[in-house]
Structures are given as structure tokens and as C-alpha cells.
Design a protein around this motif. Structure first.
Motif, PDB file in Angstrom:
ATOM      1  N   ASP A  31       1.345  -0.809   0.064  1.00  0.00           N
ATOM      2  CA  ASP A  31       0.095  -0.191  -0.272  1.00  0.00           C
ATOM      3  C   ASP A  31       0.494   1.631  -0.005  1.00  0.00           C
ATOM      4  O   ASP A  31       2.069   1.097   0.734  1.00  0.00           O
ATOM      5  N   ARG A  37      -5.824   4.359  -4.930  1.00  0.00           N
ATOM      6  CA  ARG A  37      -6.782   2.497  -4.033  1.00  0.00           C
ATOM      7  C   ARG A  37      -5.568   2.307  -3.252  1.00  0.00           C
ATOM      8  O   ARG A  37      -5.314   0.861  -2.480  1.00  0.00           O
ATOM      9  N   ASN A  42      -5.658  -3.100  -6.099  1.00  0.00           N
ATOM     10  CA  ASN A  42      -5.919  -2.171  -5.229  1.00  0.00           C
ATOM     11  C   ASN A  42      -6.939  -1.824  -6.351  1.00  0.00           C
ATOM     12  O   ASN A  42      -7.903  -1.935  -6.995  1.00  0.00           O
ATOM     13  N   HIS A  46      -9.847  -2.325  -8.480  1.00  0.00           N
ATOM     14  CA  HIS A  46     -10.587  -0.816  -8.248  1.00  0.00           C
ATOM     15  C   HIS A  46     -10.795  -0.714 -10.220  1.00  0.00           C
ATOM     16  O   HIS A  46     -13.019  -0.220 -10.577  1.00  0.00           O
ATOM     17  N   LEU A  69     -11.730  -5.157  -1.203  1.00  0.00           N
ATOM     18  CA  LEU A  69     -10.749  -4.916  -2.198  1.00  0.00           C
ATOM     19  C   LEU A  69      -9.855  -6.154  -1.406  1.00  0.00           C
ATOM     20  O   LEU A  69      -8.578  -7.327  -1.961  1.00  0.00           O
ATOM     21  N   GLU A  70      -9.822  -7.232   0.289  1.00  0.00           N
ATOM     22  CA  GLU A  70      -8.943  -7.473   0.247  1.00  0.00           C
ATOM     23  C   GLU A  70      -8.890  -9.213   0.271  1.00  0.00           C
ATOM     24  O   GLU A  70      -8.994 -10.080   0.207  1.00  0.00           O
TER      25      GLU A  70
END
Length: 153
Positions: A31, A37, A42, A46, A69-70
Motif C-alpha cells: 500500500d 487505491r 487494489n 478497482h 478489495l481484500e
């Protein structure tokens, strides 16, 4: 015409996806709050969710279940989601072939939008390219050298 244009999109996307396969799993999932995102994974999910919402659900009337998303953790899961997108685009291009400028009404969160298939198609592909640019920038921040995934390269 939409089918031919989507072929250009697929060529660019396939270049991107081949490149992403070279990214480590750790970097694929990393991340970074500077990029919308947050992670390459992600952003890919998306992109797919946006196609499925606009093309699958709104234009084709196919009910969608949008998983968090996870739920997606691997490149292959993202690739499978893109396969679903491709099926929807195939149905969409067939349904609106010859009627690309015919106006239609779509529900967007309780509001009615009047758009034509060309506008809708342009919306989802430009959305994909926007996020493709974010993916390339994010990968550069992770130490990779992005490939040229433009339509003309």
C-alpha cells in the motif's frame, strides 16, 4: 468500431499485465497512500469493478456483487476478474453495434443519467488508462522501470 478500439485497449492492458507479473508479490500488495487505491492490486481490482458497474450492471443489467478489495490477493485473481470484464465488453459491443450514439438512461446511485454507448465506453476505458498511469508511477516508486504500454508504442 467499439470492438476495434477495445482491441487497442487489450493490447495496452496485456503489456501492462505482463509487466506486473514481473513485480514481486510483496510489491504487488504494498500500500502507498499517495496512489488512490493504495496498491497495484487494489488499482487493478478497482479498474475491473468500474467496468463491471458501468458496463455489466448499468448498461447490460447484469447484477454484480462487489467483493471487498481484500478478497483479491493474487495477480491471477485480478487476471480472472479482467476476463469477466472482457466478457461484458463483448456483450456490450454486440448489443450496441450500430447504435453507439443512441441515448439511454442509466441509474447512478438513484439519479438518472442520459448517456450514449460511446460516452459510456469512453468513460470506462479512459478510467482504466488513468489508473494504468498510477500503476506505472507506483511501480517506479517501488524501484521498477515501467514499460511503454501506450496504445501506440
Amino acid at each position: 468500431m467499439l470492438k476495434q478500439q477495445y482491441d487497442f485497449v487489450l493490447s495496452s492492458r496485456n503489456t501492462l499485465l505482463t509487466y506486473i507479473e514481473s513485480v514481486s508479490k510483496e510489491d504487488f500488495l504494498t500500500d502507498n497512500s499517495s496512489f488512490g487505491r493504495g496498491s497495484i492490486k487494489n488499482l487493478l481490482v478497482h479498474i475491473c469493478q468500474t467496468y463491471c458497474a458501468w458496463i455489466g450492471e448499468r448498461a447490460l443489467g447484469i447484477e454484480q456483487i462487489f467483493l471487498p478489495l481484500e478478497t483479491y490477493q493474487t495477480f491471477q485473481e485480478c487476471q480472472t476478474y479482467f476476463n469477466q470484464v472482457d466478457e461484458y465488453i463483448g456483450l456490450f459491443t454486440e448489443k450496441f453495434k450500430g447504435n453507439e450514439l443512441h441515448e439511454m438512461e442509466l441509474d447512478r446511485n438513484g439519479s438518472i443519467l442520459t448517456v450514449n454507448p460511446l460516452q459510456l465506453f469512453t468513460h470506462v476505458i479512459t478510467h482504466e488508462f488513468h489508473h494504468k498511469g498510477q500503476i506505472m508511477s507506483l511501480s517506479r516508486h517501488l524501484g521498477y522501470t515501467p514499460v511503454d504500454a501506450d496504445i501506440i508504442r
